[in-house]
Design an enzyme around this catalytic site. Structure first.
Site, PDB file in Angstrom:
ATOM      1  N   LYS A  61      47.434  41.241  42.602  1.00 19.58           N
ATOM      2  CA  LYS A  61      48.766  41.186  42.341  1.00 19.58           C
ATOM      3  C   LYS A  61      49.453  41.959  43.075  1.00 19.58           C
ATOM      4  CE  LYS A  61      47.852  39.326  37.748  1.00 19.58           C
ATOM      5  NZ  LYS A  61      46.187  39.445  37.855  1.00 19.58           N
ATOM      6  N   LEU A  62      49.986  42.301  44.362  1.00 21.29           N
ATOM      7  CA  LEU A  62      50.351  43.365  44.948  1.00 21.29           C
ATOM      8  C   LEU A  62      51.665  43.187  44.564  1.00 21.29           C
ATOM      9  CD1 LEU A  62      48.731  42.692  48.641  1.00 21.29           C
ATOM     10  CD2 LEU A  62      48.000  44.265  46.718  1.00 21.29           C
ATOM     11  N   ARG A 178      41.029  28.416  27.665  1.00 10.83           N
ATOM     12  CA  ARG A 178      40.082  28.809  26.693  1.00 10.83           C
ATOM     13  C   ARG A 178      39.658  27.425  25.925  1.00 10.83           C
ATOM     14  NH1 ARG A 178      40.937  33.170  27.933  1.00 10.83           N
ATOM     15  NH2 ARG A 178      41.484  35.158  26.844  1.00 10.83           N
TER      16      ARG A 178
END
Length: 227
Positions: A61-62, A178
């Protein structure tokens, strides 16, 4: 739809042991900040030794000023990864420069822009961005597409709207998957794999439901059926 397995266990050995159980399956190995900072770039080579067909997703996540972010992305690309994340809110100028640099390479990873973290509730997102979550996710995604990135990271609940606005060829990667939607933990906007497919997700990310299971391989096989 493709499955990304999040390698977020406390020890490198545990992550590698998990991958040994999953050897031979068609999946992506997602390496996040924790594992990359702790275990370094050599961890990626250890993944490849287990199964050379595992695709590697470096989820860092730069987020920085344009040239710093572009240079960091170049260094990541040198690690022969298959996917990398950046923040869309770094703005069009940073994303455009980053893509110009990467497109000059013979081979580059897929670049996926983070729109709204799945840990955000609607209320929290509104406080930070002063805009409705889905609206802003589409706006940020449009900036990403104009900049030349391959797709975005979003929740299942924004995926379809982004596809409708920007085209099915613009990829969506959806975390927060999930088996039991009541099992949120630190996520807010969760869904199951079937819902992800219905909303045209191209990639899903699953971590805890796999590595907390007694039989991780069986869980992955079931997830792959839904893909």
């Amino acid at each position: 739809m493709q499955l990304c397995v999040a390698l977020d266990l406390e020890k490198k050995e545990d992550n590698l042991s998990l991958l040994q159980e999953l050897k031979g399956l068609d999946l992506w190995a997602k390496v996040g900040l924790r594992s990359f900072i702790r275990d370094g770039a050599t961890f990626l080579d250890e993944i490849r030794k287990i199964d050379g067909n595992f695709k590697i997703f470096l989820d860092l996540k730069l987020y920085d000023i344009p040239y710093t972010m572009a240079n960091a992305a170049l260094e990541c690309a040198k690690l022969d990864i298959d996917m990398l994340t950046v923040h869309l809110s770094s703005a069009k100028s940073a994303l455009t420069i980053l893509m110009q640099r990467l497109n000059a390479l013979k081979k580059r990873p897929l670049i996926m822009g983070v729109s709204a973290l799945t840990s955000f509730s609607e209320e929290e997102f509104l406080m930070v961005y002063n805009a409705p979550l889905k609206t802003q996710a589409i706006t940020l995604s449009a900036i990403g597409k104009e900049s030349g990135i391959d797709g975005v990271v979003c929740s299942v609940f924004e995926s379809l709207a982004i596809k409708e606005a920007l085209g099915k060829g613009f990829l969506t990667l959806t975390p927060g998957i999930r088996l039991d939607k009541n099992d949120k933990e630190d996520q807010e906007r969760v869904a199951n794999a079937k819902e992800a497919k219905q909303n045209l997700s191209d990639f899903i990310v699953v971590g805890r439901p796999i590595y907390q299971a007694k039989e991780p391989r069986e869980v992955v096989l079931e997830l792959l059926k839904d893909c």
